[in-house]
Write a protein that holds these residues in place. Structure first.
Motif, PDB file in Angstrom:
ATOM      1  N   VAL A 110     -13.645  12.297 -41.083  1.00 43.04           N
ATOM      2  CA  VAL A 110     -14.112  11.382 -40.031  1.00 43.04           C
ATOM      3  C   VAL A 110     -15.520  10.960 -40.401  1.00 43.04           C
ATOM      4  O   VAL A 110     -16.370  11.805 -40.708  1.00 43.04           O
ATOM      5  CB  VAL A 110     -14.133  12.079 -38.649  1.00 43.04           C
ATOM      6  CG1 VAL A 110     -14.705  11.147 -37.588  1.00 43.04           C
ATOM      7  CG2 VAL A 110     -12.753  12.548 -38.254  1.00 43.04           C
ATOM      8  N   VAL A 124     -15.575   5.556 -37.765  1.00 47.48           N
ATOM      9  CA  VAL A 124     -15.928   5.075 -36.420  1.00 47.48           C
ATOM     10  C   VAL A 124     -17.409   4.699 -36.383  1.00 47.48           C
ATOM     11  O   VAL A 124     -18.138   4.871 -37.349  1.00 47.48           O
ATOM     12  CB  VAL A 124     -15.634   6.143 -35.333  1.00 47.48           C
ATOM     13  CG1 VAL A 124     -14.162   6.339 -35.145  1.00 47.48           C
ATOM     14  CG2 VAL A 124     -16.354   7.445 -35.644  1.00 47.48           C
ATOM     15  N   GLN A 141      -9.003   0.470 -32.243  1.00 48.41           N
ATOM     16  CA  GLN A 141      -9.075   0.719 -30.787  1.00 48.41           C
ATOM     17  C   GLN A 141      -8.084  -0.133 -29.997  1.00 48.41           C
ATOM     18  O   GLN A 141      -7.757   0.183 -28.857  1.00 48.41           O
ATOM     19  CB  GLN A 141     -10.503   0.502 -30.262  1.00 48.41           C
ATOM     20  CG  GLN A 141     -11.018  -0.924 -30.244  1.00 48.41           C
ATOM     21  CD  GLN A 141     -11.607  -1.390 -31.581  1.00 48.41           C
ATOM     22  OE1 GLN A 141     -11.519  -0.670 -32.583  1.00 48.41           O
ATOM     23  NE2 GLN A 141     -12.186  -2.576 -31.619  1.00 48.41           N
ATOM     24  N   LYS A 187     -18.188  -0.638 -40.373  1.00 48.60           N
ATOM     25  CA  LYS A 187     -16.870   0.033 -40.401  1.00 48.60           C
ATOM     26  C   LYS A 187     -15.896  -0.766 -41.263  1.00 48.60           C
ATOM     27  O   LYS A 187     -15.230  -0.221 -42.134  1.00 48.60           O
ATOM     28  CB  LYS A 187     -16.292   0.162 -38.974  1.00 48.60           C
ATOM     29  CG  LYS A 187     -17.169   0.949 -38.022  1.00 48.60           C
ATOM     30  CD  LYS A 187     -16.545   1.095 -36.667  1.00 48.60           C
ATOM     31  CE  LYS A 187     -16.298  -0.202 -35.925  1.00 48.60           C
ATOM     32  NZ  LYS A 187     -17.498  -0.964 -35.606  1.00 48.60           N
ATOM     33  N   ASP A 241     -15.239   4.037 -31.656  1.00 49.94           N
ATOM     34  CA  ASP A 241     -14.925   5.281 -30.966  1.00 49.94           C
ATOM     35  C   ASP A 241     -15.191   5.136 -29.466  1.00 49.94           C
ATOM     36  O   ASP A 241     -14.507   5.708 -28.641  1.00 49.94           O
ATOM     37  CB  ASP A 241     -15.719   6.459 -31.534  1.00 49.94           C
ATOM     38  CG  ASP A 241     -17.193   6.143 -31.709  1.00 49.94           C
ATOM     39  OD1 ASP A 241     -17.531   4.937 -31.824  1.00 49.94           O
ATOM     40  OD2 ASP A 241     -18.028   7.067 -31.712  1.00 49.94           O
ATOM     41  N   LYS A 270     -18.762   8.808 -39.044  1.00 47.71           N
ATOM     42  CA  LYS A 270     -19.352   8.008 -37.960  1.00 47.71           C
ATOM     43  C   LYS A 270     -20.519   7.229 -38.560  1.00 47.71           C
ATOM     44  O   LYS A 270     -21.512   7.812 -39.018  1.00 47.71           O
ATOM     45  CB  LYS A 270     -19.812   8.908 -36.810  1.00 47.71           C
ATOM     46  CG  LYS A 270     -20.660   8.153 -35.788  1.00 47.71           C
ATOM     47  CD  LYS A 270     -20.230   8.335 -34.364  1.00 47.71           C
ATOM     48  CE  LYS A 270     -21.135   7.516 -33.443  1.00 47.71           C
ATOM     49  NZ  LYS A 270     -20.698   7.429 -32.096  1.00 47.71           N
ATOM     50  N   ILE A 325      -8.514  11.985 -34.253  1.00 48.95           N
ATOM     51  CA  ILE A 325      -9.479  12.855 -34.952  1.00 48.95           C
ATOM     52  C   ILE A 325      -8.807  14.186 -35.356  1.00 48.95           C
ATOM     53  O   ILE A 325      -8.939  14.621 -36.510  1.00 48.95           O
ATOM     54  CB  ILE A 325     -10.742  13.117 -34.081  1.00 48.95           C
ATOM     55  CG1 ILE A 325     -11.435  11.794 -33.721  1.00 48.95           C
ATOM     56  CG2 ILE A 325     -11.733  14.089 -34.759  1.00 48.95           C
ATOM     57  CD1 ILE A 325     -12.109  11.080 -34.862  1.00 48.95           C
ATOM     58  N   SER A 332     -14.484   6.687 -24.373  1.00 49.20           N
ATOM     59  CA  SER A 332     -13.501   6.677 -25.455  1.00 49.20           C
ATOM     60  C   SER A 332     -12.679   5.381 -25.408  1.00 49.20           C
ATOM     61  O   SER A 332     -12.217   4.972 -24.349  1.00 49.20           O
ATOM     62  CB  SER A 332     -12.590   7.894 -25.267  1.00 49.20           C
ATOM     63  OG  SER A 332     -11.489   7.781 -26.094  1.00 49.20           O
ATOM     64  N   VAL A 339      -8.469   5.851 -30.636  1.00 52.81           N
ATOM     65  CA  VAL A 339      -9.190   6.193 -31.862  1.00 52.81           C
ATOM     66  C   VAL A 339      -9.569   7.683 -31.887  1.00 52.81           C
ATOM     67  O   VAL A 339      -9.341   8.388 -32.883  1.00 52.81           O
ATOM     68  CB  VAL A 339     -10.447   5.305 -32.026  1.00 52.81           C
ATOM     69  CG1 VAL A 339     -11.284   5.736 -33.227  1.00 52.81           C
ATOM     70  CG2 VAL A 339     -10.031   3.841 -32.184  1.00 52.81           C
ATOM     71  N   LEU A 340     -10.093   8.188 -30.757  1.00 53.86           N
ATOM     72  CA  LEU A 340     -10.513   9.598 -30.756  1.00 53.86           C
ATOM     73  C   LEU A 340      -9.316  10.550 -30.793  1.00 53.86           C
ATOM     74  O   LEU A 340      -9.446  11.697 -31.237  1.00 53.86           O
ATOM     75  CB  LEU A 340     -11.387   9.891 -29.539  1.00 53.86           C
ATOM     76  CG  LEU A 340     -12.747   9.184 -29.535  1.00 53.86           C
ATOM     77  CD1 LEU A 340     -13.599   9.656 -28.370  1.00 53.86           C
ATOM     78  CD2 LEU A 340     -13.502   9.410 -30.842  1.00 53.86           C
TER      79      LEU A 340
END
Ligand SMILES: Nc1ncnc2c1ncn2[C@@H]1O[C@H](COP(=O)(O)OP(=O)(O)O)[C@@H](O)[C@H]1O
Ligand SMILES: Cc1cn([C@H]2C[C@H](O)[C@@H](COP(=O)(O)O)O2)c(=O)[nH]c1=O
Length: 677
Positions: free
Chosen positions: A150, A22, A103, A29, A129, A152, A144, A136, A140-141
């Motif tokens: 994960v 994310v 997303q 990404k 994210d 970032k 997790i 949000s 996507v979240l």
């Protein structure tokens, strides 16, 4: 069923994984996703890539990074359809599934869960994210808790190059999903995200207030466009300053409101002067460079401030007013018809009729608008209010003629004005105005323009109506037999009226002038037209005046006499035939052609009585010389007539012989004499 029976046997052989990448936009990404998928592929594993079909920015069938690296992919609206589209067998063989723009997939959780937990796939997911509001984004979240790892990522803040964690939307759109790249988004650090949002909020507030002001101004503007709106008193208190502040505004609706207030309220010459002294003309001139609405509003206000006020008009023409006249002149060629008309009307107020109406002469749409703006009344008022300088008179006459050249209602209006003035016996009628002005300026120039103006009108009379066009065409080629009643009908009544008046006026004025000129053209020792040698002094200045005057006059006569019998009678009674016969004698070729042409038109479908009158003037000798050339009893320079004259003369003879017994007898008798002796 036992617990073990619920476990899919495949899960023992393949262990799935979920890796989530994310970060904000431009964080790398997609780059990271491609790198990992490529590594898996290089390890001999079977890989497939999926991206959301919503994102078509760089390619439809490939995942593409912001710096252009590509990987072929399946572009899908949702993930659940993948197995079916890809094929169950092919799916079985896949080891690694990459998902970009995660997303945008609503079924991300279910898909990842099934693919990793049940089908033993390695799923690598890349997505935002958070959205531009740092909320949000999509599911996507949600994945997790399912993920093995994960990551970032961060980008570089576009404003300070520090680490960027968030995506800032540069535009005013507020929907969550809005496909775009660097044109719409930028990665920013925390500080610049917060600052940016604050600026954006402030800008929004300013914009909204600007919009509120604009909307209010627009509403007021509409109110001031109504006749019922109260008049604004420019001369009271700080009112003039308020108008100035409106015209100074950056907001187009506010300046438009200022202009509308002026157009609606300015009525007295004192107010015109006050507005002009307050520099309003200059402000309005600046608006002429703006949008169509601004241009039109400004032109209307300028016209109001200038109307009938010579002092303000001359101020308007001064160079310090920002070349206002030049700008208005340019606008007479504007692509917008209403702007062109307003500019032309403006020129009219500034005494530039010739220019303005030559510009609109050919455009019927503008003539309609001009009519609606009372241009006929304005022009006639100018004539009535004379005295006028010759160029101005010339402009007004041509303008009137142009206006009447196409539109019936313009002609009606012209006639009704004349009638109303005559009935009330106040002021001058249009005809009288013409004569008065003519008397004031004993110059041939004016006369020429008068003739041209008449020609425009008479031309138009012949062109507007299909039947008259028919008549005119017939008269031209003399081949179409016409029924006598074809020129009758309700429309023709008006035309008839106009033509009668014009003809009367025209003949009254024309012939006293033609007499000395035809006399002069044949030399001072004139003894008779048929015997006089032609002595035109080509070096003489008079010739320059003489020829165009006669040409215009004869054109007008041709048009006037072609149709109604009443005109022919009137014309003959005015001594017209004699004049035409004289002008058909050897002299300037154009004049001769025009004269014979007018004679031909005059004889078109004429009755016996008229014909008799015509024939008494149009002698055997004249006809013979026009068709066959000179004979020993005539002293003349021309040995043989030009073909065009001959042709017209033959058409004239043909007109004389058609249907009329008297003419037939007459022609028969003379024909025998001509061709035998
Ligand atoms: N402000 C920025 N910060 C970092 N990379 C940027 C920035 N603007 C453009 N880029 C380019 O974008 C590339 C990352 O593209 P991409 O992998 O498609 O990012 P993402 O998928 O996260 O939007 C970087 O390698 C860099 O070349
Ligand atoms: C922040 C934000 C982004 N989007 C859109 C804009 C892009 O089309 C993608 C992100 O692409 P990237 O590969 O991560 O550069 O998402 C959006 O619709 N709404 C948002 O708030």
């Amino acid at each position: 069923m036992s617990f073990l029976s619920k476990i899919d046997p495949r899960s023992f052989c393949r262990v799935g994984e979920i890796h989530v990448i994310v970060g904000p936009m431009f964080a790398g990404k997609t780059t990271a996703l491609l790198r990992r998928v490529n590594l898996e592929s290089n390890d001999g594993r079977n890989v497939v890539m999926i991206k959301s079909s919503k994102d078509t920015r760089y390619a439809v069938d490939a995942v593409v990074t912001h710096d252009g690296t590509k990987f072929p992919c399946w572009s899908l609206p949702d993930l659940s359809s993948f197995k079916h589209r890809f094929g169950v067998d092919a799916y079985e063989k896949v080891d690694v599934i990459g998902i970009d723009e995660a997303q945008f997939f609503g079924d991300l959780y279910e898909f990842c869960c099934n693919a990793a937990d049940l089908d033993g796939k390695t799923v690598i997911v890349a997505g935002l994210d958070g959205d531009y509001l740092r909320k949000s984004f999509g599911s996507v979240l949600d994945i997790i808790p399912l993920a093995d790892t994960v990551t970032k990522l961060t980008a570089r803040c576009e404003l300070c190059s520090r680490k960027a964690f968030f995506t800032f939307r540069k535009t005013r759109e507020i929907e969550t999903e809005l496909i775009g790249g660097a044109d719409m988004y930028m990665p920013v650090c925390r500080q610049h995200y917060v600052n940016g949002q604050t600026v954006k909020e402030a800008a929004k507030m300013v914009l909204e207030s600007h919009e509120v002001v604009g909307a209010a101004a627009r509403s007021l503007k509409f109110i001031y466009q109504s006749k019922l709106a109260p008049r604004y008193d420019f001369l009271q208190g700080n009112n003039m300053e308020f108008i100035q502040s409106l015209l100074n505004s950056e907001n187009e609706n506010v300046t438009g409101l200022g202009a509308s207030i002026i157009t609606h309220s300015c009525q007295t010459s004192m107010e015109q002067k006050a507005l002009s002294d307050a520099g309003v003309i200059k402000k309005l001139t600046c608006m002429l460079g703006g949008s169509v609405t601004q241009k039109d509003a400004s032109l209307e206000s300028l016209a109001t401030i200038l109307e009938g006020n010579p002092d303000v008009i001359s101020k308007f023409m001064e160079p310090e007013n920002g070349g206002a006249l030049g700008t208005v002149t340019e606008l007479t060629k504007d692509k917008n018809a209403r702007t062109r008309l307003l500019a032309c009307l403006h020129m009219l107020d500034c005494h530039k009729e010739i220019f303005s109406f030559i510009l609109i002469a050919e455009k019927e749409d503008l003539q309609v608008l001009a009519f609606e703006a009372n241009v006929i009344d304005k022009l006639v008022n100018h004539l009535r209010n004379g005295p006028l300088l010759s160029r101005r008179l010339e402009g007004i006459l041509i303008a009137l003629a142009n206006m009447c050249s196409r539109l019936e209602r313009c002609r009606d209006r012209l006639l009704s004005l004349e009638k109303c003035v005559t009935n009330e016996s106040k002021g001058l009628s249009v005809t009288e105005a013409f004569s008065a002005v003519e008397a004031m300026h004993q110059s041939f120039d004016i006369y020429i323009f008068f003739m041209q103006a008449m020609k425009f009108v008479t031309d138009a009379l012949s062109q507007d109506s299909g039947e008259i066009l028919h008549l005119k065409g017939a008269a031209r080629c003399i081949k179409l037999p016409l029924c006598a009643g074809s020129a009758e009908g309700p429309d023709h009544k008006v035309l008839y009226n106009i033509v009668c008046r014009l003809t009367l006026h025209f003949c009254r004025r024309l012939f006293p002038r033609l007499e000395p000129m035809t006399f002069w053209s044949h030399g001072s020792n004139f003894t008779g037209y048929s015997k006089a040698p032609l002595q035109i002094d080509t070096a003489s200045n008079d010739l320059k005046i003489f020829v165009p005057l006669l040409v215009s006059a004869l054109d007008a006569i041709s048009n006037i006499v072609v149709d109604f019998l009443a005109h022919k009678t009137m014309f003959i009674q005015c001594g017209g035939v004699k004049q035409l016969v004289q002008l058909s004698k050897p002299m300037d070729l154009t004049i001769r052609v025009k004269a014979v042409c007018a004679l031909r038109n005059l004889t078109f479908l004429v009755n016996d009585k008229c014909k008799e009158e015509i024939l008494s003037e149009l002698t055997q000798l004249t006809l013979r010389s026009l068709i066959c050339g000179n004979f020993s009893d005539i002293i003349c320079y021309l040995e043989y007539p030009e073909a065009c004259v001959q042709e017209l003369a033959l058409a004239l003879v043909r007109n004389l012989v058609i249907c009329l017994s008297l003419s037939k007898r007459w022609i028969r008798e003379r024909k025998r004499r001509w061709f035998t002796g």
